[in-house]
Write an enzyme that holds these catalytic residues in place. Structure first.
Site, mmCIF file in Angstrom:
data_model
loop_
_atom_site.group_PDB
_atom_site.id
_atom_site.type_symbol
_atom_site.label_atom_id
_atom_site.label_comp_id
_atom_site.label_asym_id
_atom_site.label_seq_id
_atom_site.Cartn_x
_atom_site.Cartn_y
_atom_site.Cartn_z
ATOM 1 C CD GLU A 194 -2.897 -1.319 2.259
ATOM 2 O OE1 GLU A 194 -2.875 -0.439 3.142
ATOM 3 O OE2 GLU A 194 -3.677 -2.290 2.288
ATOM 4 C CD GLU B 167 -4.783 -7.846 1.161
ATOM 5 O OE1 GLU B 167 -5.678 -7.181 1.729
ATOM 6 O OE2 GLU B 167 -3.568 -7.546 1.211
ATOM 7 C CG ASN C 162 -0.738 -6.656 -1.859
ATOM 8 O OD1 ASN C 162 -1.355 -7.159 -2.795
ATOM 9 N ND2 ASN C 162 -1.242 -6.585 -0.636
ATOM 10 C CG ASP D 195 -13.000 -8.825 0.766
ATOM 11 O OD1 ASP D 195 -12.994 -7.828 0.019
ATOM 12 O OD2 ASP D 195 -12.445 -8.825 1.880
ATOM 13 C CG HIS E 152 -10.018 -5.649 0.018
ATOM 14 N ND1 HIS E 152 -10.296 -6.837 0.662
ATOM 15 C CD2 HIS E 152 -8.728 -5.337 0.326
ATOM 16 C CE1 HIS E 152 -9.226 -7.222 1.353
ATOM 17 N NE2 HIS E 152 -8.265 -6.335 1.160
#
Length: 473
Positions: free
Chosen positions: A170, A275, A211, A277, A247
């Protein structure tokens, strides 16, 4: 220290997926008799994913490892595991020079016992810093030494045992500029290159990733990431891969998701969905869960379509353990299993996208399992197109719903043989009276016209919440 587990190879002939059971590696490679059906052989996510040479992973919450149900699902369904929090800086080095190995070691033991890859997460991040680091007044030289010592100590302990590491996490603002983190404030932009060089020295065989989130489509943030990766690789900085957190929000999957993965892959790096979702406004309902299933399948299909995409990790597998409700009040239901560790339609969406067959070790709900869909643009002109969809269902149907996505800005203007609605990019087609009943192995069809002649790849079609295998008209 933990001994390195050697994983068995899965051989895939050019263009042909092996029909035998997936090998899980180590001394416990599974034995499958020729009498077993393909459905039984590809009944779990990890078995289905392995036939395409990809991994399917999950984040692991350390406090759940004492739960037998949680352990059983995590071991059976996933070929890769990521520490949700146990390897972050505040957990692993809470005081300077004092390392807490208990939770990371438990993850390593779990992975080795179940012949799983490990994805290390994360070494350099602006968040979850321990107080001594966040509030310390360090010179550039000392800050760089602290970073290098942390990387060499953590990676050194698990050298040769962790397949991939999120080295820098990030680093970007939404506009594509570098985040004004403590790392950036003290070390400038060079902290990223320095971290990757330290990581390569600590474990030359691990693949090293940068990432981030909100880089899933082509936008200002992903452009900033793209330019950085391109430039640092040109300078010889050892960046091996880029992680896309994904996400996502229901019905907001970027239409250029696959194209974005591909442009990074074209730089010569590996790409991973790290990651995943897909959250929604709660409570959920059948229609939302059907669309969510389709969109999970679309993410998996995008990875399958990009040769340098090595796998997909979901950020936890059960809604019970999801980070979403605590961060986004009123939202949730973001994962493939519900609060009671029961599979949702999203489970089958992932499974069938990887080529698996529901009905084996962990069946999910939905009568549309095992379907084939042919999506064909039969006619196209400057201001419109005509699309025909044919779906063959293995199971008998008494009523059906098919869902798929159109490119952003394209709208349906008319349809036939279906009751058709559109919400954003998601199209939902429902049966009419004369085609509601479909026998096992039977086919139904419908069509529609749109207001655009844009050229695009055929979308994944889901039947009653389960992604169908692509077929030919």
């Amino acid at each position: 220290m933990f001994p390195l587990m050697r994983r068995a190879a899965v051989v895939i002939a050019a263009g042909v997926l092996l029909s035998g059971a997936a090998l899980h590696g180590g001394a416990q490679a599974s034995q499958t008799s020729v009498e077993e059906s393909p459905s039984a052989q590809l009944a779990t996510l990890r078995e289905a994913a392995s036939t395409s040479g990809k991994f399917i992973g999950t984040a692991i919450a350390d406090h759940r490892l004492s739960d037998a149900t949680y352990n059983g699902i995590a071991a059976r369904e996933f070929s890769s595991v990521t520490a949700e929090n146990a390897m972050k800086w505040d957990a692993i080095q809470p005081q300077r020079g004092t390392f807490n190995w208990a939770a990371p070691d438990r993850l390593m033991q779990f992975a080795q016992a179940n012949s799983q890859q490990v994805y290390g997460h994360t070494l350099v991040w602006h968040s979850q810093m321990p107080g001594w680091l966040q509030n310390g007044n360090f010179s550039g030289t000392e800050m760089n030494q602290i970073m290098n010592t942390h990387i060499s100590t953590v990676m050194g302990r698990y050298r040769g045992q962790i397949n991939r590491w999120d080295v820098v996490n990030e680093a970007f603002n939404e506009d594509g500029s570098l985040r004004n983190s403590k790392w950036y404030q003290v070390l400038g932009r060079d902290y990223i290159a320095n971290a990757f060089r330290a990581a390569r020295a600590a474990d030359p065989n691990a693949k090293l990733f940068i990432n981030d989130y909100n880089t899933d489509g082509i936008n200002a943030k992903s452009n900033g990431m793209y330019n950085l990766v391109r430039d640092l690789r040109a300078q010889g900085v050892p960046i091996d891969g880029v992680g896309f957190q994904s996400h996502l929000i229901l019905d907001q999957l970027p239409s250029d998701y696959q194209a974005n993965l591909q442009r990074f892959a074209d730089l010569g790096v590996e790409v991973v969905v790290t990651e995943l979702d897909i959250r929604m406004r709660t409570p959920s309902d059948a229609a939302k869960l059907q669309r969510q299933s389709q969109q999970f399948a679309q993410v998996v299909q995008a990875c399958l379509n990009v040769s340098r995409c090595s796998g997909v990790t979901v950020w936890g597998f059960s809604d019970r353990d999801s980070w979403v409700p605590g961060t986004f009040p009123g939202e949730g239901a973001a994962l493939p299993y519900d609060d009671n560790y029961q599979p949702k339609p999203a489970y089958n969406g992932i499974l069938t996208a990887f080529g698996g067959s529901p009905g084996g070790g962990d069946p999910g709900p939905g009568p549309g399992a095992d379907c084939t869909a042919a999506y064909q643009v039969a006619n196209r002109w400057n201001a419109g197109s005509v699309v025909e969809v044919r779906v063959t269902a293995r199971q008998a149907l008494n009523g059906w719903t098919a869902t798929f996505a159109l490119p952003a800005g394209e709208s349906v203007t008319s349809s036939w043989n279906t009751q058709l609605t559109q919400s954003g990019t998601t199209v939902t087609a429902r049966n009419v009276a004369h085609n509601a009943t479909v026998p096992a192995g039977g086919t139904f069809s419908f069509g529609f016209q749109t207001n655009s002649g844009a050229v695009y790849s055929a979308p994944v079609v889901s039947l009653n919440g389960t992604a169908c295998t692509a077929g030919t008209a």
